[in-house]
Structure formats: C-alpha cells, structure tokens
Design a protein around this motif. Sequence first.
Motif, mmCIF file in Angstrom:
data_model
loop_
_atom_site.group_PDB
_atom_site.id
_atom_site.type_symbol
_atom_site.label_atom_id
_atom_site.label_comp_id
_atom_site.label_asym_id
_atom_site.label_seq_id
_atom_site.Cartn_x
_atom_site.Cartn_y
_atom_site.Cartn_z
ATOM 1 N N ALA A 16 0.843 -1.178 0.101
ATOM 2 C CA ALA A 16 -0.011 0.025 0.117
ATOM 3 C C ALA A 16 0.889 1.182 0.080
ATOM 4 O O ALA A 16 1.930 1.430 0.770
ATOM 5 N N TYR A 17 0.517 2.170 -1.112
ATOM 6 C CA TYR A 17 1.300 3.371 -1.027
ATOM 7 C C TYR A 17 1.261 4.309 0.358
ATOM 8 O O TYR A 17 0.511 4.431 1.130
ATOM 9 N N ARG A 18 2.558 4.918 0.723
ATOM 10 C CA ARG A 18 2.708 5.724 1.884
ATOM 11 C C ARG A 18 3.563 6.878 1.685
ATOM 12 O O ARG A 18 4.404 6.906 0.501
ATOM 13 N N MET A 57 8.606 -0.719 -1.548
ATOM 14 C CA MET A 57 9.258 0.371 -1.598
ATOM 15 C C MET A 57 8.661 1.557 -1.085
ATOM 16 O O MET A 57 9.186 2.736 -0.283
ATOM 17 N N CYS A 58 7.246 1.311 -0.837
ATOM 18 C CA CYS A 58 6.393 2.423 -0.274
ATOM 19 C C CYS A 58 6.751 2.698 1.091
ATOM 20 O O CYS A 58 6.438 3.457 1.655
ATOM 21 N N GLY A 59 7.241 1.851 1.746
ATOM 22 C CA GLY A 59 7.851 1.753 3.269
ATOM 23 C C GLY A 59 8.812 2.522 3.533
ATOM 24 O O GLY A 59 9.264 2.901 4.556
ATOM 25 N N LEU A 60 9.706 2.757 2.355
ATOM 26 C CA LEU A 60 10.752 3.399 2.443
ATOM 27 C C LEU A 60 10.648 5.002 2.718
ATOM 28 O O LEU A 60 9.698 5.473 1.847
ATOM 29 N N THR A 61 11.378 5.737 3.307
ATOM 30 C CA THR A 61 11.282 7.071 3.377
ATOM 31 C C THR A 61 12.656 7.936 3.469
ATOM 32 O O THR A 61 13.475 7.325 3.776
ATOM 33 N N PRO A 62 12.643 9.202 3.290
ATOM 34 C CA PRO A 62 14.048 9.581 3.425
ATOM 35 C C PRO A 62 14.531 9.431 4.838
ATOM 36 O O PRO A 62 15.972 9.527 5.081
ATOM 37 N N SER A 63 13.810 9.549 5.900
ATOM 38 C CA SER A 63 14.257 9.356 7.209
ATOM 39 C C SER A 63 14.400 7.942 7.905
ATOM 40 O O SER A 63 15.178 7.702 8.667
#
Length: 406
Positions: free
Chosen positions: A37-39, A382-388
């Motif tokens: 699911a998109y985040r 990949m949607c679970g990855l964020t810059p932080s």
Amino acid sequence: MSWFSTLEQAPPIEVFDLLKQYPNDDFPQKVNLSAGAYRTNEEKPWVLPVVRTAETALLNDEKVNKEYLPILGFEAFSKLATRILLGDDSVALAENRAFGVQCLSGTGSLRVGAEFLATKLGKTVFYYSNPTWGNHRLVFLNAGFKDAREYRYWDAENRSLDLNGLLEDLNNAPEGAVIILHACAHNPTGCDPTQDQWREVARVIKEKKLFPFFDSAYQGFATGDLDKDAWAVRFFVKEGLELLCGQSFAKNFGLYNERVGNLSIVLNNPEKIPAVKSQITLIVRGMYSNPPAHGARIVHYVLSNNELYDQWRDNIKTMSSRIKEMRQKLREELERIGAPGSWNHVTDQIGMFSYTGLNAAQSQHLVKKYHVYMLSTGRISMCGLTPSNVEYVAKCIKETLTEIPA
C-alpha cells in the motif's frame, strides 16, 4: 459431539500476520516494508485529491442513492475501465468485441474470470510465474481449476528475468492451458519483460494455443504512464489473442478498502458476448450477487471528467515518482556503506515491490533483530521506505548480510 472437532488451525497469511504484529511493536525505529500500500514520505496513507473531490461531489448529489447495482455492476464504470486498459484506438473496442464486468477489486476479478474459465469453458490447467503474487494459486484452485503449474520467471543468480526458462515452460504447456501474466510491475520481483520479450511470450502463447489471463494491479502506478503500463495487454489484443484481464483500482486510485475492480474480456467473435455475459451473471449471482457502488462511482466520476482525469494522472506520477526516488536512495545507500553484493537490480526493477535477493533466514533476521518488517521471500514494499528511514534499512541489510551470509 462437535462437527468442528477435527478442524485444524490454518497457517497464517504472512503479509497480514506481519501487519498485525507491526502496530504492537514499540521499537522506535521499526519499519514496515511488508504492506503493498502506498505511503507518503511521512509514512502515512494518502487519499488522492481527486478521490476527495469525487466523494464530495457524490455526497452532495441527491440523485445518488443506495439501490442495488445490476449483477454485472456499474456498466458506465466498466466501459471506462476497459477503455483505459485497451486504449482509445483499440481495434477490439472499435469492433465491439470487448467489454468489462465490475468485480471486487483485482482479486474478485481474477476469481470471477477463473471460475468462468473452469466451469464454463472446461479449463483445468493453469500456470503462474515462479515466483508470483501469493494469492494466484489459491484463487484459481478455489475457482475450480485442478492442475496448478509454474513457469520459470526469476533468475536468482542474475536477479533478472529467466526468459529462456519461461519460454521453454510455455512451449511445454498443454494446449488450452491458462497462463497468468502480470501486465506490469511484476509482483513480487518488480522485473518486467521488455517489449521484445513480450513479443516472444505472445508468439509462443499464440503458436501453442494457450489462453492468456492478465493481472493488471498497477496500471499507471508502475511507470506513471497509463499507456506504457498497458502495453503488453494491448499488444496481445493486436495480435488477435482472446484474453481476460483482471483490473484493480486499489493502487492507482488508492481505493484499497473500496474493492473496485473490473474484469475485461476480449473475444474474437462479438456475437458470443451475450452468452459470455449470461454465464458470468450466473457466476456472480451465486458468489456475491452484485458489487458495491461507492468506489466504482468514484472512479467513474474521475474518468468521465477531463479536468479530474488529468489531475488523477498527476497523482499517479506523484506516487510512482516517489517510489522511483526511494529505489535510487536505497541503492545509493547500500553501495555507499559497502553492503555485500550488487544492488543495481533495485533500480532496474519497477513498481511497488523489490525482490532484494535476501533469503528467508536473512529476511526473518531483519524482522526479529532490526524490526524491519518484510516477507520471508525477500520482497520489500518500496512504499515503506522514506528519506528518514532508508539509511537505517540499508544499515540493517548490510549487517544482516554480514551476520548471515548467503
């Protein structure tokens, strides 16, 4: 006496089991890479702006009621959904030999189509890619198919498509076998055939008289371009192949819990459409009677409004662009810190998922020790990855590969 005394506990469904565990984990740096699911960059679900606009308009439209839809669903929605899949210049649409049936998202579309093929056309054998989405096998067997077979797809050593193995397995398939194909953004590998490779697949399917059944869960969501993501389906149609395609609007509209889907059906003889519709009507009647209206109305409202349609295409680009950005950041970070192995496959792959190459022991180690939730196959969202969190994830992958070498 109890009729249920011999019943055994079924094994948990891994992705939903991880989703259940994640909220109860109080580790501050936990990361959820399991859910499809998109985040956003803030790790939040995103309701698309066009969806908000459509829902507001529908809420204020006093002509909208809660009456039952027809058994085959909201026809105006299905027409637009089928047109998006096949394209405005589709020969099949021009010749009135293609139509759609509203179903319960992508899963429901696959199930209705599979039951039609098994019970009405007598299909018994189906092939799915190795690996594939975890639900394909269950859906088709529950729909009445008897013989589940795999075709080679993933070359683990080179982390790429095993085209020769795929073509060899299709060449050895019995005439009339149903072949499940991912229209774009292959789940779980993120590895799609090139257009030339798709041509080879279509050639074999045509020569061997196999039946293609596409699963289109990510149109527009994969590349940000609706037409590019539908290329394979449209090419098969141009080649004169009859086919089914299950479409989902969960990802590209963010309508995960509305269960909006469409089963597109392409025939070579338009005179048989009434018969096909009548048989599918009986299948749906005996399964769930008719589909829900709200989500289909949202999609129809957007697709039938030129301004909102353009806005939706921008929303799709926003989502696909963020995923591409996180692919690049993850690869760069893994290479920067010297994680063992090659990581070009992370950016070579496409769509929501990446097949990292991690084995089950390594994947489970990431969950248990580092609280990085992912499937045991090595698939990550990949949607679970964020810059932080991307630096933390890369660090955990490197340490895991060092602690548990392949």
